[in-house]
Design a protein around this motif. Sequence first.
Motif, short mmCIF file in Angstrom:
data_model
loop_
_atom_site.label_atom_id
_atom_site.label_comp_id
_atom_site.label_asym_id
_atom_site.label_seq_id
_atom_site.Cartn_x
_atom_site.Cartn_y
_atom_site.Cartn_z
N UNK A 1 0.25 1.71 -10.20
CA UNK A 1 -1.15 1.77 -10.04
C UNK A 1 -1.60 0.53 -9.31
N UNK A 2 -1.25 -0.56 -9.24
CA UNK A 2 -1.59 -1.92 -8.35
C UNK A 2 -1.65 -1.52 -6.82
N UNK A 3 -0.56 -0.73 -6.54
CA UNK A 3 -0.48 -0.24 -4.94
C UNK A 3 -1.25 0.68 -4.73
N UNK A 4 -1.71 1.50 -5.46
CA UNK A 4 -2.30 2.92 -4.93
C UNK A 4 -3.53 2.63 -4.02
N UNK A 5 -4.39 1.50 -4.28
CA UNK A 5 -5.60 1.44 -3.42
C UNK A 5 -5.03 0.97 -1.98
N UNK A 6 -3.82 0.50 -1.81
CA UNK A 6 -3.54 -0.11 -0.48
C UNK A 6 -2.40 0.71 0.30
N UNK B 1 -2.96 3.36 1.72
CA UNK B 1 -3.49 3.94 3.08
C UNK B 1 -3.56 3.15 4.16
N UNK B 2 -3.66 1.69 3.80
CA UNK B 2 -3.39 0.76 4.76
C UNK B 2 -2.02 0.34 5.01
N UNK B 3 -1.02 0.45 4.20
CA UNK B 3 0.40 0.37 4.32
C UNK B 3 0.68 1.65 5.41
N UNK B 4 0.21 2.87 5.13
CA UNK B 4 0.70 3.98 5.93
C UNK B 4 0.11 3.70 7.48
N UNK C 1 -0.15 -7.54 -6.28
CA UNK C 1 1.04 -6.75 -5.75
C UNK C 1 2.36 -7.47 -5.43
N UNK C 2 3.21 -7.12 -5.92
CA UNK C 2 4.77 -7.73 -5.66
C UNK C 2 5.46 -7.09 -4.88
N UNK D 1 8.30 1.19 -1.60
CA UNK D 1 7.29 2.07 -1.09
C UNK D 1 7.57 2.13 0.49
N UNK D 2 7.75 1.03 1.05
CA UNK D 2 7.93 1.16 2.55
C UNK D 2 9.30 1.85 2.84
#
Length: 552
Positions: A52-57, A59-62, A95-96, A103-104
Motif C-alpha cells: 500500500x505504501x508503494x501504490x501511489x508511486x 505510475x512514476x516508476x512505470x 518506501x523501502x 516491483x521493478x
Amino acid sequence: MELFATIRRDARIEGLSIRALAKRHNVHRRTIRQALDSAEPPPRKPARRTSPKLDPYKPAIDAMLCSDLDAPRKQRHTATRILNRLIDEHDALGVSYSTVRDYVRVRRAEIDTAAGRRKEVFIPQHHPPGAEAEVDFGEVWIILDGVRRKCHMFVYRLSYSGKAIHRIYPTCGQEAFLEGHIDAFNTIGGIPTRHIRYDNLTAAVTTVLHGKDRRRKENDRWVLFASHYGFDPFYCQPGITGAHEKGGVEGEVGWFRRNHLTPMPEVASLTELNEHIKAWEADDDARRISGKLTTIGDDYATERDLLAPLPTEAFDPGLVLHPRVDRSSMITVRMMKYSVPAHLIGRKVRVSLRASHLQIYDGHQLVATHPRVASRGGHVVDLDHYLEVLKHKPGALPGSTALAAARTSGAFTPTHDAFWAETRKVNGDSEGTKELIDVLLLHRSLPADAVIAGISAALKIGAVSAEVVAIEARRHTPTGGATPDRHPAAHRDEQGQKVVSLTQRRLTDPDAVIAGLPPDTRPIPSVADYDQLLPRRTTPTPAENIPKASTP
C-alpha cells in the motif's frame, strides 16, 4: 501428501465419517473432503503481497521504466536509482528498497514484453573434435614480489574437450597475445582445423566493419601469424551481445580464477606462477564438465589426433622496434627505459619486445636482455653496461643509479663492498675504484661464484688487486679457467697452491713462515761468476795508440 494418504486409508479400512476423520486428524472437514475426492493435494495458492505504501508511486516508476526503452543499456534505471528519485522528487520516505526492487523486477519484464522486446534465446551448438577453439583475456590480481599488481590471463580453450591453457602476462598487448597462442599450440600439440573464436581485440582487429558478413580490418602482423600457423579467425559480435558466441572460454576464465587464483597467489615472478598453472592444468584433466559423462582428459585424448600439425618453422612473437640510444646509454620502449652497452650511444638498436622480457640487438648480435617493466616511468639498469665509462670516470660510481640497482638485485654483494673499501684504503679512492671495476669486468668471462670466491681469497691475504682476484677466481672455476685436459700438470697440486702477498713478507721477519712461504735460506745473488766472462785488457793494442787525423 502423507496426510491425504492416511485419511484415505482410515476411511477405507475403518469406514469413519467425515466428522470423525476431521476430529482424528485435527483438520477441517473441507480438507477431509479434498482428500477423499483426490489422492493428490490441490496446489497452494501463492500469497499475493500488497504494497500500500508503494501504490501511489507506481505510475512514476512505470514512467521511468518506459523511458529506459530508448536509453543506452548502461544508462538505464536501477532499483536504487528509482528509489532515490522517488525520495527526491516525490518525498517517498516510507518506501523501502526491497519493495521497489521486487516491483521493478516484475514490472520491467512486463513493459519490455509489451514493447515487443523478447529475451534472447540461445541454441545449443555442436562442436566436432579438433575443429574449434576459443581465446580470451581476463584480468587477475596477484601479489608479485610483495606488491599487489593487476595482470592479464590469456586463456585458450578447445571447444570439444574443454582442454584449456592459461598463462599470466603483465600486459594484454599483441606480443602477449601471440606468445600465448604459440605456448598453447605447442602444449596442445596441434591447431584447430576449422577456426578459432575471438572477440574484437585490438591485438588482432584494427577496425570493425559493421555488417552481416562480420568483416574486420585486421592487424598486418596478426594476418601474418594466422597465415603462418594455418587457421582462420572467427570474430564474435561486438560488445556484450557477442559474449555468448564464445561462452566456453568466458566461463573458463571465471572458473579458473575462482578455483585456482583465489585468494591472490603470492609469487616472486610470473614465471613461477605459470609453472604452478601448468601443474593445475594437468590436475584439471580429471575434471568432468557439467553435462558430459567423460573427463576433460578423455575427450582431449580423442581430440588430440584430429588437430592439424604445427608448422616446422618457428614464429618470433616479439614486436620489433628501433629506438635510439640516448646519452645515458638508455633506450625508451613503451614509456619505460632500459640500459644498453655504452658504446652504442647515439645509434639505433633493434628491440624484440616480448610479453615478459625484451631482447636488444646491435645488427645480428644480442647485446642485452631485460625483464619487461609493467609500470610507466620504470627503468632497468645493468651496471655491466657502464663499466668501460666508469673506468675513466671512477668518481661517478658511488652515486650511480646502476650501482644502486645492482645492490638491489643482489648482483653487487657485500663481498664486493668489502673489496672496494679495502682497495680504497690501499690505493686511494680513484685507483681503488678502478681496481673494483677491473674485478667487475671479470664477471663477463667467469662465473659469479668464482669471482666472489676470488675476492674473498684476496681479502684474506691483504692483496686487494684485480690480478690476484682473477688468479683465485680461475682456480675456483670447474675447469680452472681452461679446458679440463689442456694443462693437467698445472692442476696436479691445486689444493696446496694459494696466492700470497710478498709485500707482507717484506714488512715482517724474513726468517718467519709468513703467508704460507717457508724461510728463504738461499745465498744473496751475486754476479761474480759472470765477471769471469769479461775480457782482461791490460795493455792497449797498437791500433789504439795511433792518433786520429785532424779534420781540416
